[in-house]
Design a protein around this motif. Structure first.
Motif, PDB file in Angstrom:
ATOM      1  N   GLN A 166      26.378   4.998  12.010  1.00  0.00           N
ATOM      2  CA  GLN A 166      25.649   6.228  11.682  1.00  0.00           C
ATOM      3  C   GLN A 166      24.524   6.490  12.679  1.00  0.00           C
ATOM      4  O   GLN A 166      24.301   7.639  13.073  1.00  0.00           O
TER       5      GLN A 166
ATOM      6  N   HIS B 179      16.901  13.120  11.811  1.00  0.00           N
ATOM      7  CA  HIS B 179      18.070  14.006  11.747  1.00  0.00           C
ATOM      8  C   HIS B 179      18.583  14.113  10.316  1.00  0.00           C
ATOM      9  O   HIS B 179      18.944  15.201   9.864  1.00  0.00           O
ATOM     10  N   SER B 180      18.596  13.012   9.621  1.00  0.00           N
ATOM     11  CA  SER B 180      19.040  12.995   8.227  1.00  0.00           C
ATOM     12  C   SER B 180      18.105  13.838   7.366  1.00  0.00           C
ATOM     13  O   SER B 180      18.541  14.555   6.470  1.00  0.00           O
TER      14      SER B 180
ATOM     15  N   CYS C 149      17.484   8.828  13.776  1.00  0.00           N
ATOM     16  CA  CYS C 149      18.542   9.038  12.783  1.00  0.00           C
ATOM     17  C   CYS C 149      17.933   9.491  11.454  1.00  0.00           C
ATOM     18  O   CYS C 149      18.444  10.408  10.801  1.00  0.00           O
TER      19      CYS C 149
ATOM     20  N   SER D  28      24.351   9.700  15.182  1.00  0.00           N
ATOM     21  CA  SER D  28      23.205  10.602  15.110  1.00  0.00           C
ATOM     22  C   SER D  28      22.512  10.766  16.458  1.00  0.00           C
ATOM     23  O   SER D  28      22.121  11.871  16.827  1.00  0.00           O
TER      24      SER D  28
END
Length: 166
Positions: free
Chosen positions: A106, A153-154, A150, A110
């Motif tokens: 993940q 971005h999440s 990440c 990302s």
């Protein structure tokens, strides 16, 4: 918004803190917490917990991103990493931080856009996204910054989902 990323480790625990300003990502600080091999196990965990707690107190992030564990080969090494990960989660919990967990796949997806990216590709993109010119060393700090990216971005994805549900 301020985000900390953690690359958990028993000998070397990476951390990276970024600020999200609009759509820009700005590095705040990064580095590693290290413990000596000959130090008793409980003392090593205490060092990680205390140093990370101090970092959290000083920089006051609003979100805490951490890499999920996976055991590839060496389960013995994995146990130490799991213990170190546990004390980092405790430090975050004591600060009432929301915790976000990501697999290496993940994080790579990302940051690079490809889940099987190499470590060099992740470092390169992390540097580009944060405007860092010198190579981030050690790799554990670069990984922690990638985890923070990440998480950022999440967070944007979560915000968009909330807006669309209104």
């Amino acid at each position: 918004m301020r985000i900390i990323g953690i690359d958990p480790g028993y000998a070397i625990c990476g951390y990276g803190i970024i600020d999200v300003v609009g759509s820009s990502l700005k590095p705040v600080t990064y580095g590693v917490i290290t413990t000596e091999a000959k130090t008793p196990e409980a003392s090593r965990l205490e060092i990680i917990f205390n140093e990370l707690s101090d970092i959290l107190e000083e920089f006051r992030p609003q979100k805490f991103g951490i890499e999920k564990l996976y055991f590839a080969r060496n389960v013995t090494t994995g146990i130490g990493v799991a213990q170190a990960r546990g004390v980092t989660l405790l430090a975050a919990s004591q600060q009432d931080l929301p915790i976000y967990e990501y697999t290496p796949l993940q994080v790579k997806q990302s940051v690079v856009g490809y889940g099987k990216a190499t470590k060099e590709q992740v470092i390169y993109m992390t540097m580009n996204l944060l405007g860092i010119r010198e190579k981030i060393k050690p790799d554990d700090a670069a990984d922690a910054l990638a985890i923070a990216i990440c998480t950022a971005h999440s967070s944007h994805t979560d915000t968009l989902k909330q807006i669309l549900q209104l």
